[in-house]
Design a protein around this motif. Structure first.
Motif, PDB file in Angstrom:
ATOM      1  N   TRP A  27     -72.884 105.122  68.464  1.00  0.00           N
ATOM      2  CA  TRP A  27     -72.282 105.141  67.130  1.00  0.00           C
ATOM      3  C   TRP A  27     -70.964 104.380  67.113  1.00  0.00           C
ATOM      4  O   TRP A  27     -70.592 103.797  66.084  1.00  0.00           O
ATOM      5  N   ALA A  28     -70.267 104.363  68.226  1.00  0.00           N
ATOM      6  CA  ALA A  28     -69.048 103.546  68.306  1.00  0.00           C
ATOM      7  C   ALA A  28     -69.404 102.071  68.236  1.00  0.00           C
ATOM      8  O   ALA A  28     -68.698 101.279  67.599  1.00  0.00           O
ATOM      9  N   LEU A  29     -70.504 101.699  68.852  1.00  0.00           N
ATOM     10  CA  LEU A  29     -70.973 100.313  68.792  1.00  0.00           C
ATOM     11  C   LEU A  29     -71.348  99.935  67.367  1.00  0.00           C
ATOM     12  O   LEU A  29     -70.968  98.867  66.870  1.00  0.00           O
ATOM     13  N   LEU A  58     -69.369  97.167  64.813  1.00  0.00           N
ATOM     14  CA  LEU A  58     -70.046  96.010  64.221  1.00  0.00           C
ATOM     15  C   LEU A  58     -69.937  95.987  62.706  1.00  0.00           C
ATOM     16  O   LEU A  58     -70.019  94.930  62.094  1.00  0.00           O
ATOM     17  N   GLY A  59     -69.788  97.146  62.107  1.00  0.00           N
ATOM     18  CA  GLY A  59     -69.702  97.189  60.649  1.00  0.00           C
ATOM     19  C   GLY A  59     -71.078  97.153  60.036  1.00  0.00           C
ATOM     20  O   GLY A  59     -71.758  98.148  59.963  1.00  0.00           O
ATOM     21  N   GLY A  60     -71.515  96.020  59.579  1.00  0.00           N
ATOM     22  CA  GLY A  60     -72.848  95.877  58.998  1.00  0.00           C
ATOM     23  C   GLY A  60     -73.738  95.075  59.925  1.00  0.00           C
ATOM     24  O   GLY A  60     -73.576  93.871  60.074  1.00  0.00           O
ATOM     25  N   SER A  61     -74.656  95.726  60.573  1.00  0.00           N
ATOM     26  CA  SER A  61     -75.500  95.027  61.536  1.00  0.00           C
ATOM     27  C   SER A  61     -76.468  94.063  60.851  1.00  0.00           C
ATOM     28  O   SER A  61     -76.867  93.068  61.438  1.00  0.00           O
ATOM     29  N   SER A 103     -70.233  87.046  70.381  1.00  0.00           N
ATOM     30  CA  SER A 103     -68.968  87.509  70.968  1.00  0.00           C
ATOM     31  C   SER A 103     -68.540  88.831  70.339  1.00  0.00           C
ATOM     32  O   SER A 103     -67.990  89.696  71.025  1.00  0.00           O
ATOM     33  N   PHE A 104     -68.794  89.021  69.032  1.00  0.00           N
ATOM     34  CA  PHE A 104     -68.527  90.309  68.390  1.00  0.00           C
ATOM     35  C   PHE A 104     -69.391  91.405  69.006  1.00  0.00           C
ATOM     36  O   PHE A 104     -68.925  92.516  69.249  1.00  0.00           O
ATOM     37  N   LEU A 105     -70.672  91.100  69.248  1.00  0.00           N
ATOM     38  CA  LEU A 105     -71.575  92.076  69.858  1.00  0.00           C
ATOM     39  C   LEU A 105     -71.097  92.472  71.253  1.00  0.00           C
ATOM     40  O   LEU A 105     -71.079  93.651  71.611  1.00  0.00           O
TER      41      LEU A 105
END
Length: 92
Positions: A33-35, A39-42, A66-68
């Protein structure tokens, strides 16, 4: 993730459960859930990657990957920090 684990440990202490075990268990459960929260909106991420790959624009693809990676490494670091806090540093 850190806040949720620490608040869960306080709740476990108040209900006479082992707080360190509860803290590590909660950190493990909250990692995904932190991941997602990082990410915000996957769906936007997947759309950006698809548009970049099919449009031969590699800059947005590299940015999203890089965000992932940053989100994954952040959630893993938080989990390891909670584990270190609960059990201490163990070599090996």
């Amino acid at each position: 993730m850190l806040g949720g684990s620490l608040v869960g440990a306080v709740g476990a202490l108040l209900t006479h459960h082992p707080p360190m075990y509860t803290m590590v268990r909660l950190a493990d459960q909250l990692k995904i859930w932190a991941l997602v929260a990082a990410l915000g909106g996957s769906m936007d991420t997947l759309k950006e990657i698809a548009d970049g790959v099919f449009g031969w624009k590699l800059s947005p693809v590299v940015k999203q990957f890089s965000f992932l990676m940053a989100a994954f490494l952040g959630s893993q670091t938080g989990y390891l920090l909670i584990k270190w806090l609960a059990y201490g540093y163990e070599e090996g």
